[in-house]
Structure formats: structure tokens, C-alpha cells
Design an enzyme around this catalytic site. Structure first.
Site, PDB file in Angstrom:
ATOM      1  N   HIS A 135       0.869  -1.186   0.000  1.00 53.31           N
ATOM      2  CA  HIS A 135       0.000   0.000   0.000  1.00 53.31           C
ATOM      3  C   HIS A 135       0.906   1.238   0.000  1.00 53.31           C
ATOM      4  CE1 HIS A 135      -2.809   2.945   1.810  1.00 53.31           C
ATOM      5  NE2 HIS A 135      -3.781   2.145   1.454  1.00 53.31           N
ATOM      6  N   ASP A 212       3.025  -4.522   8.079  1.00 52.12           N
ATOM      7  CA  ASP A 212       1.847  -3.684   7.892  1.00 52.12           C
ATOM      8  C   ASP A 212       0.640  -4.606   8.022  1.00 52.12           C
ATOM      9  OD1 ASP A 212      -0.374  -2.470   6.838  1.00 52.12           O
ATOM     10  OD2 ASP A 212       0.613  -1.685   5.049  1.00 52.12           O
ATOM     11  N   GLN A 215      -4.642  -4.881   6.859  1.00 48.19           N
ATOM     12  CA  GLN A 215      -5.663  -5.826   6.401  1.00 48.19           C
ATOM     13  C   GLN A 215      -5.682  -7.079   7.260  1.00 48.19           C
ATOM     14  OE1 GLN A 215      -7.965  -5.247   4.112  1.00 48.19           O
ATOM     15  NE2 GLN A 215      -7.111  -3.268   3.584  1.00 48.19           N
ATOM     16  N   LYS A 238     -10.312  -0.746  10.406  1.00 49.25           N
ATOM     17  CA  LYS A 238     -10.355  -1.946   9.551  1.00 49.25           C
ATOM     18  C   LYS A 238     -10.759  -3.169  10.369  1.00 49.25           C
ATOM     19  CE  LYS A 238      -7.518  -0.088   6.099  1.00 49.25           C
ATOM     20  NZ  LYS A 238      -7.993   0.317   4.797  1.00 49.25           N
ATOM     21  N   CYS A 376      -4.847   2.388  -3.658  1.00 49.72           N
ATOM     22  CA  CYS A 376      -3.664   2.985  -3.020  1.00 49.72           C
ATOM     23  C   CYS A 376      -2.467   2.051  -3.124  1.00 49.72           C
ATOM     24  CB  CYS A 376      -3.931   3.340  -1.555  1.00 49.72           C
ATOM     25  SG  CYS A 376      -5.188   4.571  -1.353  1.00 49.72           S
TER      26      CYS A 376
HETATM   27  C1  LIG Z   1      -2.326  -2.900   3.473  1.00 47.80           C
HETATM   28  C2  LIG Z   1      -2.658  -1.508   3.939  1.00 47.80           C
HETATM   29  N1  LIG Z   1      -1.722  -0.773   4.540  1.00 47.80           N
HETATM   30  C3  LIG Z   1      -1.973   0.458   5.002  1.00 47.80           C
HETATM   31  C4  LIG Z   1      -3.212   1.029   4.878  1.00 47.80           C
HETATM   32  C5  LIG Z   1      -3.441   2.408   5.406  1.00 47.80           C
HETATM   33  O1  LIG Z   1      -4.342   2.393   6.455  1.00 47.80           O
HETATM   34  P1  LIG Z   1      -4.891   3.772   7.077  1.00 47.80           P
HETATM   35  O2  LIG Z   1      -5.379   4.597   5.911  1.00 47.80           O
HETATM   36  O3  LIG Z   1      -5.984   3.346   7.988  1.00 47.80           O
HETATM   37  O4  LIG Z   1      -3.754   4.400   7.793  1.00 47.80           O
HETATM   38  C6  LIG Z   1      -4.229   0.321   4.242  1.00 47.80           C
HETATM   39  C7  LIG Z   1      -5.559   0.919   4.032  1.00 47.80           C
HETATM   40  O5  LIG Z   1      -6.272   0.565   3.119  1.00 47.80           O
HETATM   41  C8  LIG Z   1      -3.951  -0.996   3.775  1.00 47.80           C
HETATM   42  O6  LIG Z   1      -4.881  -1.721   3.174  1.00 47.80           O
END
Ligand SMILES: Cc1ncc(COP(=O)(O)O)c(C=O)c1O
Length: 418
Positions: A135, A212, A215, A238, A376
Site C-alpha cells: 500500500h 503492515d 488488512q 479496519k 492505493c
Molecule cells: C495494506 C494496507 N496498509 C496500510 C493502509 C493504510 O491504512 P490507514 O489509511 O488506515 O492508515 C491500508 C488501508 O487501506 C492498507 O490496506
């Protein structure tokens, strides 16, 4: 459109999904007269009544600032906030509450590690290793810190199925690598990364690992001590909690050695104009009034998930993924992007000759909410030569019946463009 009375294409094994659905008031909503079919859980999840109640209860009975009041109400708020930290610690099986830092979300957690852990350590020519299915929030903070220090970003390639190339990983991991930062579960492909193996290899080379978990947190049981990861980041929204709250787990010895990320109230022990003595963990990383109600409601969300059990949730979602994969393959022109054998809860796809936004817009007319675009994760789209995909992502409250509605909608989309 499939009617409630029609038989399912294939009935699922019995789980309490209808009871779980009743816990989420928003699932009773209609969209243009059609029942909401919410399949955009990868973007954000819906909230159970217990999480909503916990926010209302906080403002009705507990609202005060934390860690600074001598009065009883402030103590109540502090107790509830710190109890939420303990809930998070137990949920992730961390060893100590001090290793749980409340942040705004995954994005802030990763930026914190990039600026407080990596930046002071990195020299020109050092390397940060990420994967090509990250992401943007696990790419851009590392690019920024590379620009600041002269370090270099290296990328582990993926196969056509969306699996990490572990041979390439082993080759890329070398004496210049200072940190590995990878997604536990890809939001664009659904791939579950082989993180146990990756962490073992990294540690053998003396390199710490950040996962990270944005998900993964709501689909896989996360045990940070069993994984032995050095940092783990996730977002409350999430996993059925509020937006604006998330968690950075870090091993105490690493967090203790890191400078604060932001300066302000609460993160200090003593301040003069000449110098500041910083507070202990976790407060050193929680400058200013935190998202008190968010943390408390996140605790309620984790309690909700724990009461059902992540293994039960994972089994139900695995059934949905298999069911949806089988039915969607029969839609003419549909290609599933991301075919890794170890996958969870996310189905990215294209339909030949139809823009993902058109798929999303037409489905929306039938009350079906999916995501369309680059998710993203532009580099992973580039890897597959695509501008974007359509994505259905499942949560515990989704049903086979909803997948039947989705698949009927996809056939309709396909016919409209024929
Ligand atoms: C794999 C992953 N990492 C990071 C994020 C970023 O999360 P946040 O926007 O809640 O900080 C997301 C959000 O879709 C994600 O799917």
C-alpha cells in the site's frame, strides 16, 4: 436480482452469521430501495452496536482528559484508556502494555517508525526492503526517509499469481539492509505474505522487520511474540473500530532506543527552556491529548472479535472467498488478479473491456458496495499492467447470499457492455 426466498446456489456450513449481522445496525440500510450489500471491507469495516455504545457511554459517563487530572472523572477516563491498551496488548499477545502505542492508524504508525527508528540510523547506501505489493503507506514514508538520508529503497518482486519471490528476497537481504517492511496481507491481491519465513531470514541477517497489518488484523490471528516481528502496525477502522485510532506495536528495546516522533504534552517528564526529559514508554510516543474515545471503542471492537474468535471468522471468510472465486470465474471475461494459494478475504478482478469504475457504479445501483481503482497500491497495478481493478472484500458479516447478489450483478454488468 436474487430474492431472499430463492434457494442459495450452494448453502454454506452453519455459522452464526445472521446473528452477527444483527450486531451491525448499518447492515439494515437500503441503497436506492435495495438491501445494502457491503463488500468494501478492505477500505473500512462497519461497526457493531457494542462499539457505538462504547463511544456513547464514554461521552455520557467518562469524558475528561487523561493522565493529567486530579479529579475522579479524569481518573475514570485514564483507567478506561489504559484498559483499552491492555485489551490491544492481549489481542496481539504483546509482552507489555508499554509496547502498545496509540496512533492515528497504520499510516501514522509506519511514518513514526520511518522517522524515529530508521531516520537516525540510516546512512547513504543503506537499504530498506519492501515488496511490490505494498500500500502507498508502506512505500511513501520509506521513500521520504531515503530522500532524507541517502538510503535506497529495494523492492521484492512478486509472481504472476501475486506471491512474493522468496529467492529474490533472500538475495536482496544483505549487509546493507537496515529494515524489512512488508504487508502481512495485501489489500490489492489478498495474498498472505510468508511472514514467519521472512522474519526468520531477516533476523538471521540481523535485520528487524515491520509488518503492515492493516488488512491482516481482522482476518488472521496475530501473535506478535510468536511472529517475533519487531514492529506491527494496524488501524482500528479496519477491525470494526473507529477511524482516527490505530496501533503501533514495537519491541520495547527498540522503542526505548528511539527518539520521540512528536513533541508536546504527555510525552515529557520535565521541561525547561534548556532541555526536556522525555516520558517513559508508551507515553513518549503519544504527544498531546490522544484519541481517548477512539482507543476505548477500539478496545470494544477487539472484545467483539475475540468473543467470536478469529479462527471462526477466518473459516467463514475462507468459505466466502472460495464460494465467490468459483462463481466469479464463470462470469464471461472476468479475470481474478491475485491467485496466491495463501489468500484471505479479498477478490480483485477485471472484466475484459469494462472499466472498473463502470463495474462499481453499475453494482452500486443494486446496492452493492465494492471498491474500484488502484487501491492505493499503484505499483502493484503497474506490475499487472493495469490502471486499476474492481475489488470485493469480505468481513465476518458477509454471506453466500450476498455473493450470489454480487455475481448476478456482475453478469448484468457484462451483459450491459456486450
Ligand atoms: C495494506 C494496507 N496498509 C496500510 C493502509 C493504510 O491504512 P490507514 O489509511 O488506515 O492508515 C491500508 C488501508 O487501506 C492498507 O490496506
Amino acid at each position: 436480482m436474487r430474492m431472499e426466498t430463492e434457494p442459495l446456489l450452494h448453502p454454506a456450513a452453519a455459522v452464526d452469521v445472521e446473528a452477527w449481522r444483527l450486531d451491525f445496525p448499518i447492515l439494515q440500510e437500503t441503497i436506492r430501495g435495495k438491501p445494502l450489500v457491503y463488500l468494501d471491507n478492505g477500505a473500512t469495516t462497519q461497526k457493531p452496536q457494542s462499539v457505538i455504545d462504547s463511544e456513547v457511554h464514554y461521552y455520557n459517563h467518562l469524558n475528561a482528559n487523561v493522565h493529567r487530572g486530579v479529579h475522579d472523572l479524569s481518573q475514570r477516563a485514564t483507567d478506561a484508556y489504559e484498559a483499552a491498551r491492555t485489551t490491544v496488548r492481549r489481542f496481539m499477545n504483546a509482552g507489555d502494555d508499554a509496547e502498545i502505542i496509540f496512533v492515528r492508524g497504520t499510516t501514522e504508525a509506519i511514518n513514526l517508525v520511518a522517522q524515529s527508528y530508521a531516520r537516525p540510523l540510516l546512512k547513504a547506501g543503506d537499504e530498506i526492503l519492501i515488496s511490490s505489493m505494498e500500500h502507498h503507506s508502506n512505500i511513501v514514508p520509506w521513500q521520504m526517509v531515503c530522500q532524507q538520508t541517502g538510503a535506497v529503497l529495494k523492492v521484492i518482486p512478486i509472481s504472476d499469481a501475486g506471491e512474493l519471490d522468496m529467492e529474490a528476497y533472500a538475495d536482496l537481504l544483505d549487509s546493507r539492509t537496515r529494515l524489512v517492511a512488508v504487508t502481512h496481507l495485501s489489500n490489492a491481491l489478498g495474498t498472505i505474505a510468508p511472514v514467519e519465513q521472512m522474519i526468520a531470514l531477516a533476523h538471521a541477517a540481523g535485520v528487524p522487520v515491520l509488518l503492515d497489518g492493516a488488512q491482516a488484523i481482522s482476518h488472521l490471528k496475530v501473535d506478535v511474540r510468536a511472529l517475533d516481528c519487531d514492529f506491527y502496525a494496524f488501524s482500528g477502522h479496519k477491525i470494526f473500530g473507529p477511524t482516527g485510532i490505530g496501533v503501533l506495536y514495537g519491541k520495547a528495546e527498540l522503542l526505548n532506543a528511539m527518539p520521540p516522533y512528536q513533541g508536546g504534552g504527555d510525552m515529557i517528564r520535565a521541561v525547561t527552556f534548556e532541555k526536556t526529559e522525555y516520558n517513559e514508554l508508551p507515553y513518549k510516543f503519544e504527544a498531546g491529548t490522544p484519541n481517548i474515545v477512539g482507543a476505548i471503542a477500539l478496545g470494544a471492537a477487539l472484545d467483539y472479535v475475540s468473543a467470536i474468535g478469529l479462527d471462526v471468522i477466518a473459516a467463514h471468510e475462507g468459505d466466502l472467498l472460495e464460494y465467490a472465486t468459483d462463481l466469479m470465474q464463470a462470469v464471461p471475461g472476468l479475470t481474478i488478479i491475485g491467485r496466491a494459494p495463501r489468500k484471505a478475504s479479498i477478490l480483485s478482478f477485471t472484466i475484459a473491456g469494462i472499466h472498473p469504475h463502470d463495474i462499481g457504479t453499475i453494482l452500486d445501483h443494486d446496492g452493492i458496495a465494492i471498491r474500484a481503482g488502484h487501491h492505493c497500491a499503484m505499483p502493484v497495478m503497474q506490475r499487472f499492467g493495469l490502471a486499476g481493478t474492481a475489488r470485493a472484500s469480505f468481513a465476518l458479516y458477509n454471506t453466500r447470499r450476498e455473493i450470489d447478489v454480487l455475481v448476478a450483478g456482475l453478469h448484468k454488468v457484462q451483459e450491459m457492455f456486450r
